[in-house]
Design an enzyme around this catalytic site. Structure first.
Site, short mmCIF file in Angstrom:
data_model
loop_
_atom_site.label_atom_id
_atom_site.label_comp_id
_atom_site.label_asym_id
_atom_site.label_seq_id
_atom_site.Cartn_x
_atom_site.Cartn_y
_atom_site.Cartn_z
N HIS A 326 -2.97 6.50 -2.60
CA HIS A 326 -3.32 5.33 -1.66
C HIS A 326 -2.75 5.83 -0.39
CE1 HIS A 326 -3.46 2.42 -5.00
NE2 HIS A 326 -3.83 1.56 -4.08
N GLY A 327 -2.07 6.90 -0.34
CA GLY A 327 -1.76 7.51 0.84
C GLY A 327 -0.70 8.79 0.86
#
Length: 481
Positions: A326-327
């Site tokens: 996700h990041g």
């Protein structure tokens, strides 16, 4: 090009008309048209990033062709390694270079070593995590002979760049979507109507629920130190519905748009906030990603067919990697780790596959036990979302620390008539979701409402709500992933 923008409102019907009435005579031309409009759609943000999706598509297309005549295991492994290296190399450079560089410097500073690594000012290509995983699944499946590699580059490039699901999923497998480019599509009025209903519901999720929740979630999270626990609880609640409405709304619009062109995409959300435990939540949330990690990471690691200790290891790996997907931030890693911890009691007690059915399947309402499970699971999810939303781990822990206070039962110090209205909209939204929980999306069964006036009144009411509550337009959250 945003799904909730004026540009897309012009783009979609124009492409629809040309697709069915101009380019419908020849399958190859129709696929080439889809490829062209998909590149226009993606290049609308920044045309320079078209080179990345082109390179990723070209590498995996050529490797897929090579698999058809190369049978030596060693040579096939080298080809698969090249595919994974190229795809993860591009993804890692643009998404994770600065994270690893800064973490490397921080780690050495603990030992008294001080030096600098120049931070690269990189603009993250929209949807790179989604189409990278999509192309990788193709080469992996061809490598393991789950499907044959295609020799039609137009079909393959169109599969990778198919505009409805290009930038935020669902992450389609080649075994499911690619064959749909190989057969002639015939216009189906019933499928098109269903697609329009799903687009409408996706827009309701995004415009009415997510964007309005975002206004207050952003205010509360940015100034959490100034608010009491009750307000912080509202902030966590608003973000929970912001991210659900935002991401599942995108998936609904994508799936509905695909139906207009004769394609079926996989279901990406299945009413996750009605889950009775965390295991069920992950079977219903971002299904295309969780099943991707299950098939290409969890099972190769041994899955559940190994010792309990290895099962624990595999569970932590898959959740932490999911968070990292996700990041490039420690908050996402912690979010994944928290869900792994949530999952542990179910795994150790062998209850991680208890709730495989639809909640209250044959009943109007859940019984008390089911209701308590749903509420408890939702509360756990909201706490984990704090790590996902916070700017740093420090902010997340301070936010949760301030939540643990007796004034959580007091009146929120930030409460307005509009906030109460948004809470009412969330309640109505969840009631509609509950009624439609047996289907792929909440409005799927509206066609069975025999009273035509009532049915169309509901449609017009939702369209009116889109105009009334559309003043707070937000970019889709998952575009950054």
């Amino acid at each position: 090009m945003l799904f909730n923008s004026f540009e897309f409102a012009v783009f979609l019907p124009l492409v629809f008309i040309l697709y069915w009435f101009v380019f419908n005579k020849n399958l190859k031309i129709q696929n080439a048209f889809l490829l062209g409009v998909s590149y226009v759609f993606y290049g609308w943000w920044d045309w320079r990033f078209l080179s990345l999706i082109f390179i990723s598509s070209l590498v995996d297309f050529q490797i897929g062709k090579c698999f058809s005549h190369i049978q030596k295991p060693g040579h096939r492994k080298i080809l698969l390694g090249i595919s994974i290296l190229v795809n993860l190399g591009i993804l890692g450079f643009f998404k994770y270079f600065n994270f690893f560089a800064e973490s490397f410097v921080s780690a050495f500073s603990l030992f008294g070593k001080s030096f600098e690594i120049s931070r690269l000012e990189l603009l993250l290509p929209v949807g790179i995590s989604f189409y990278t995983f999509q192309t990788m699944s193709y080469t992996i499946d061809v490598y393991f002979k789950k499907m044959k590699g295609t020799h039609d580059f137009i079909q393959f490039f169109a599969y990778v760049s198919f505009f409805p699901q290009l930038v935020a999923g669902p992450i389609e497998r080649a075994v499911h979507l690619l064959p749909q480019f190989e057969i002639k599509r015939v216009f189906d009025i019933y499928k098109a109507k269903e697609g329009l209903r799903q687009i409408l519901w996706g827009l309701i999720k995004k415009v009415v629920i997510a964007d309005n929740c975002a206004e207050y979630a952003n205010q509360i999270f940015s100034q959490y130190s100034q608010h009491n626990a009750a307000t912080l609880a509202l902030g966590a609640l608003f973000f929970a519905f912001q991210i659900y409405g935002d991401f599942s709304g995108y998936s609904d619009i994508a799936t509905g748009s695909a139906k207009l062109f004769g394609f079926r995409l996989m279901q990406n959300f299945s009413f996750p906030y009605f889950s009775r435990d965390i295991s069920e939540f992950w079977r219903r949330w971002h299904i295309s990603l969780s099943t991707w990690f299950r098939d290409y990471l969890y099972i190769p690691l041994g899955g559940s067919r190994c010792s309990k200790l290895k099962q624990i290891r595999n569970t932590f790996i898959i959740f932490i990697v999911s968070g990292f997907w996700h990041g490039a931030n420690w908050t996402f890693l912690m979010w994944g780790a928290v869900h792994a911890l949530y999952f542990m009691p179910l795994l150790l007690l062998g209850r991680n596959r208890t709730h495989l059915d639809i909640v209250a399947s044959q009943k109007l309402l859940p019984d008390l036990k089911e209701f308590v499970k749903i509420v408890f699971t939702f509360l756990l999810t909201c706490i984990a979302w704090i790590f996902f939303r916070a700017e740093s781990l420090k902010d997340a822990f301070f936010y949760i620390g301030r939540l643990i206070s007796f004034d959580i039962f007091s009146k929120p110090d930030m409460l307005s008539a509009k906030m109460l209205l948004i809470l009412l909209l969330i309640l109505i939204f969840m009631m509609i979701e509950w009624i439609g929980r047996h289907h792929d999306f909440a409005l799927q069964n509206m066609k069975r409402i025999s009273n035509r006036k009532l049915r169309w009144s509901m449609y017009y009411g939702m369209i009116l709500a889109l105009f009334i509550f559309s003043g707070n337009q937000q970019q889709f959250i998952y575009f950054q992933f």
